[in-house]
Write a protein that holds these residues in place. Sequence first.
Motif, PDB file in Angstrom:
ATOM      1  N   ASP A 129       0.834  -1.213   0.000  1.00 28.30           N
ATOM      2  CA  ASP A 129       0.000   0.000   0.000  1.00 28.30           C
ATOM      3  C   ASP A 129       0.869   1.263   0.000  1.00 28.30           C
ATOM      4  O   ASP A 129       1.784   1.411   0.812  1.00 28.30           O
ATOM      5  CB  ASP A 129      -0.908   0.018   1.224  1.00 28.30           C
ATOM      6  N   GLY A 130       0.557   2.162  -0.935  1.00 34.55           N
ATOM      7  CA  GLY A 130       1.239   3.447  -0.986  1.00 34.55           C
ATOM      8  C   GLY A 130       2.633   3.428  -1.551  1.00 34.55           C
ATOM      9  O   GLY A 130       3.339   4.450  -1.517  1.00 34.55           O
ATOM     10  N   CYS A 131       3.048   2.305  -2.117  1.00 27.96           N
ATOM     11  CA  CYS A 131       4.417   2.196  -2.625  1.00 27.96           C
ATOM     12  C   CYS A 131       4.551   2.797  -4.020  1.00 27.96           C
ATOM     13  O   CYS A 131       3.562   3.106  -4.698  1.00 27.96           O
ATOM     14  CB  CYS A 131       4.860   0.732  -2.669  1.00 27.96           C
ATOM     15  N   ILE A 132       5.798   2.944  -4.452  1.00 31.82           N
ATOM     16  CA  ILE A 132       6.120   3.181  -5.854  1.00 31.82           C
ATOM     17  C   ILE A 132       6.445   1.823  -6.458  1.00 31.82           C
ATOM     18  O   ILE A 132       7.359   1.135  -5.989  1.00 31.82           O
ATOM     19  CB  ILE A 132       7.343   4.101  -6.012  1.00 31.82           C
ATOM     20  N   VAL A 133       5.682   1.396  -7.439  1.00 35.06           N
ATOM     21  CA  VAL A 133       6.068   0.218  -8.211  1.00 35.06           C
ATOM     22  C   VAL A 133       7.055   0.678  -9.275  1.00 35.06           C
ATOM     23  O   VAL A 133       6.730   1.541 -10.098  1.00 35.06           O
ATOM     24  CB  VAL A 133       4.852  -0.465  -8.855  1.00 35.06           C
ATOM     25  N   LEU A 134       8.245   0.122  -9.251  1.00 37.37           N
ATOM     26  CA  LEU A 134       9.292   0.487 -10.199  1.00 37.37           C
ATOM     27  C   LEU A 134       9.408  -0.630 -11.226  1.00 37.37           C
ATOM     28  O   LEU A 134      10.082  -1.635 -11.019  1.00 37.37           O
ATOM     29  CB  LEU A 134      10.617   0.694  -9.456  1.00 37.37           C
ATOM     30  N   SER A 135       8.702  -0.469 -12.335  1.00 37.37           N
ATOM     31  CA  SER A 135       8.692  -1.480 -13.391  1.00 37.37           C
ATOM     32  C   SER A 135       9.836  -1.208 -14.359  1.00 37.37           C
ATOM     33  O   SER A 135       9.933  -0.133 -14.940  1.00 37.37           O
ATOM     34  CB  SER A 135       7.360  -1.452 -14.142  1.00 37.37           C
ATOM     35  N   LEU A 136      10.687  -2.209 -14.541  1.00 30.72           N
ATOM     36  CA  LEU A 136      11.897  -2.044 -15.351  1.00 30.72           C
ATOM     37  C   LEU A 136      11.741  -2.597 -16.761  1.00 30.72           C
ATOM     38  O   LEU A 136      12.725  -2.790 -17.473  1.00 30.72           O
ATOM     39  CB  LEU A 136      13.069  -2.715 -14.636  1.00 30.72           C
ATOM     40  N   THR A 137      10.501  -2.811 -17.187  1.00 31.89           N
ATOM     41  CA  THR A 137      10.261  -3.445 -18.480  1.00 31.89           C
ATOM     42  C   THR A 137      10.702  -2.583 -19.661  1.00 31.89           C
ATOM     43  O   THR A 137      10.969  -3.107 -20.748  1.00 31.89           O
ATOM     44  CB  THR A 137       8.781  -3.799 -18.635  1.00 31.89           C
TER      45      THR A 137
END
Length: 454
Positions: free
Chosen positions: A82-90
Amino acid sequence: MDLIAQLRSGLPEEAVLTDPDVTGSYANDMASFCEAGIPAAVVLPRTAEQVQHVMRTATALRVPVVPQGSRTGLSGAANASDGCIVLSLTKMDRILEINPVDRIAVVEPGVINATLSRAVNEHGLYYPPDPSSWEMCSIGGNIGTASGGLCCVKYGVTAEYVLGLDVVLADGRLLQTGRRTAKGVAGYDLTRLFVGSEGSLGIVVRAVLALKPEPPQQLALAAEFPSTDAACAAVCEIMARGHAPSLLELMDRTSIRAVNAMAKMGLPDSTEALLLAAFDTPDPSADLAAVGALCQEAGATEVVPAETAAESDMLLQARRLTLTALEAVKTATMIDDVCVPRSKLADLLNGCAAIAEKYDLTIGVCAHAGDGNTHPTVCFDAADPDESRRARESFDEIMGLGLELGGTITGEHGVGILKKEWLARELGPVSLEMHRGIKQVFDPHGLLNPGKVF
């Protein structure tokens, strides 16, 4: 300045996603029974500098960051909090260099495993780690979970091919580990520390990978056995005699029946275990003949060697279809990856059969038999609370059995959320304390993938 504004101050507009319908689609990987939260934003950087900006922002505002690759993982390691930054490296998906002389490739983390494999093949080279999800999984994810694959019995796992890394730390600094050379022992092996760390110590933004010369085309055989014990005895004998198959896979009765039901492959109902072996040696036919003889001595009722690559592919099709076939049995599956010493393989498979009977569940087992890495797959109805409970209890009992047999709770899928309680049991208090100390050094505020691993 709030989180979104600060992120956008150093990133292109399209790199920061906040629409809840979109960000929700990044909430979880492919694991069952793993909680997932609602991210505050999803960020898709294209450069190491952009990743550094994200981590500086996260540290300044004390916002957790969950790194993600292709989200093909099976332990919940990529699940949002909850409340995070999802850091997608795609979007960081460039192959930066393929060097046939040094036999290395330099890649960004979003490169798909199969894309890299095909690219190096064009240079007469070979990148051996080949997870079953190789057409979808990313190199960064492979590094994060120290993944393996079908060829591990001969060529080893991801950790053996990662020579060096560029890693963005929690505070945004860029750390370079390892080397481009075939040898190197300067300092602690920080590269190996990051391999398998599941994004809990830093964000991999570049990797130097070792390559091998492309081997000859492999040939395979299939051996049918009247019992799991006989098939596992054959595995032990093959390895004890010094054979080096490029692939040595085993399927139990439940897996065989599931594949038969789905693909009509015609395997006899009397087959209790199917062993698949392959060689990519200069004379694979001779190796297959020797292994076929060992299978017959162990009690195989039928041994079918391939004479061509096309025939080999047909023989191996059953193994490739196993997970899909088991997924068709019920609405949900839990895929374990307990690894035991090869000498205990039969005990693990027989134990899984007993656990399936105890909990009245379908549990199919396929295994990378050559290295003792098993994949018990629990099939259950996710809409049935009692069956779901039994599925989770059986899953835990299988992990307990693996530890009793001198094995490990995960050979290649990682710990994530799913197995972190079991990790503590496997490691013991002293080792767990050392792990937490290392985490504190690299991530003092606990922002990187919180709630995962331990």
